[in-house]
Design a protein around this motif. Structure first.
Motif, mmCIF file in Angstrom:
data_model
loop_
_atom_site.group_PDB
_atom_site.id
_atom_site.type_symbol
_atom_site.label_atom_id
_atom_site.label_comp_id
_atom_site.label_asym_id
_atom_site.label_seq_id
_atom_site.Cartn_x
_atom_site.Cartn_y
_atom_site.Cartn_z
ATOM 1 N N ALA A 259 0.819 -1.210 0.000
ATOM 2 C CA ALA A 259 0.000 0.000 0.000
ATOM 3 C C ALA A 259 0.853 1.261 0.000
ATOM 4 C CB ALA A 259 -0.921 0.004 1.212
ATOM 5 N N GLY A 260 2.158 1.127 0.055
ATOM 6 C CA GLY A 260 3.041 2.286 0.054
ATOM 7 C C GLY A 260 3.189 2.888 1.439
ATOM 8 N N PRO A 261 3.966 3.964 1.548
ATOM 9 C CA PRO A 261 4.156 4.616 2.843
ATOM 10 C C PRO A 261 2.873 5.329 3.292
ATOM 11 C CG PRO A 261 5.232 5.869 1.126
ATOM 12 C CD PRO A 261 4.730 4.614 0.486
ATOM 13 N N ARG A 262 2.793 5.625 4.577
ATOM 14 C CA ARG A 262 1.577 6.260 5.112
ATOM 15 C C ARG A 262 1.310 7.626 4.493
ATOM 16 N NH1 ARG A 262 2.062 5.839 11.461
ATOM 17 N NH2 ARG A 262 4.237 6.153 10.959
ATOM 18 N N HIS A 263 2.358 8.373 4.169
ATOM 19 C CA HIS A 263 2.164 9.718 3.647
ATOM 20 C C HIS A 263 1.822 9.737 2.154
ATOM 21 C CE1 HIS A 263 6.366 8.973 2.552
ATOM 22 N NE2 HIS A 263 6.195 9.873 1.611
ATOM 23 N N CYS A 264 1.961 8.607 1.478
ATOM 24 C CA CYS A 264 1.716 8.561 0.032
ATOM 25 C C CYS A 264 1.201 7.165 -0.321
ATOM 26 C CB CYS A 264 3.004 8.875 -0.720
ATOM 27 S SG CYS A 264 2.828 8.800 -2.500
ATOM 28 N N ILE A 265 -0.098 6.963 -0.220
ATOM 29 C CA ILE A 265 -0.665 5.636 -0.425
ATOM 30 C C ILE A 265 -0.724 5.320 -1.921
ATOM 31 C CG2 ILE A 265 -2.680 4.176 -0.098
ATOM 32 C CD1 ILE A 265 -3.267 5.817 2.421
#
Length: 75
Positions: A10-16
């Motif tokens: 899902a990617g990093p929390r700041h850039c889904i």
């Protein structure tokens, strides 16, 4: 040791960003990169094929629908 990440991410929390996971830290030549990708795809395909014939269809259909609903490619 090595960390091998195969599957969806899902990617990093700041850039889904949904997509296939990648965890290559070092640069690989194209041939090695393709070889590792093919090995990972073969392993996931084998696992999923075994799961489809051993798990109840109710579970498999939920997973298939989740992939479809989220625009992710089929396994």
């Amino acid at each position: 040791g090595k960390i091998a990440q195969v599957g969806y991410n899902a990617g990093p929390r700041h850039c889904i960003i949904s997509g296939l996971a990648r965890s290559f830290v070092k640069s690989l030549d194209t041939e090695e990169y393709i070889s590792r990708d093919q090995d990972a795809i073969a392993l996931v395909t084998l696992f999923w094929s075994l799961a489809r014939v051993t798990m109840p269809m109710e579970i498999i259909s939920v997973i298939d629908q989740c992939l479809l609903d989220n625009g992710l490619p089929e396994i």
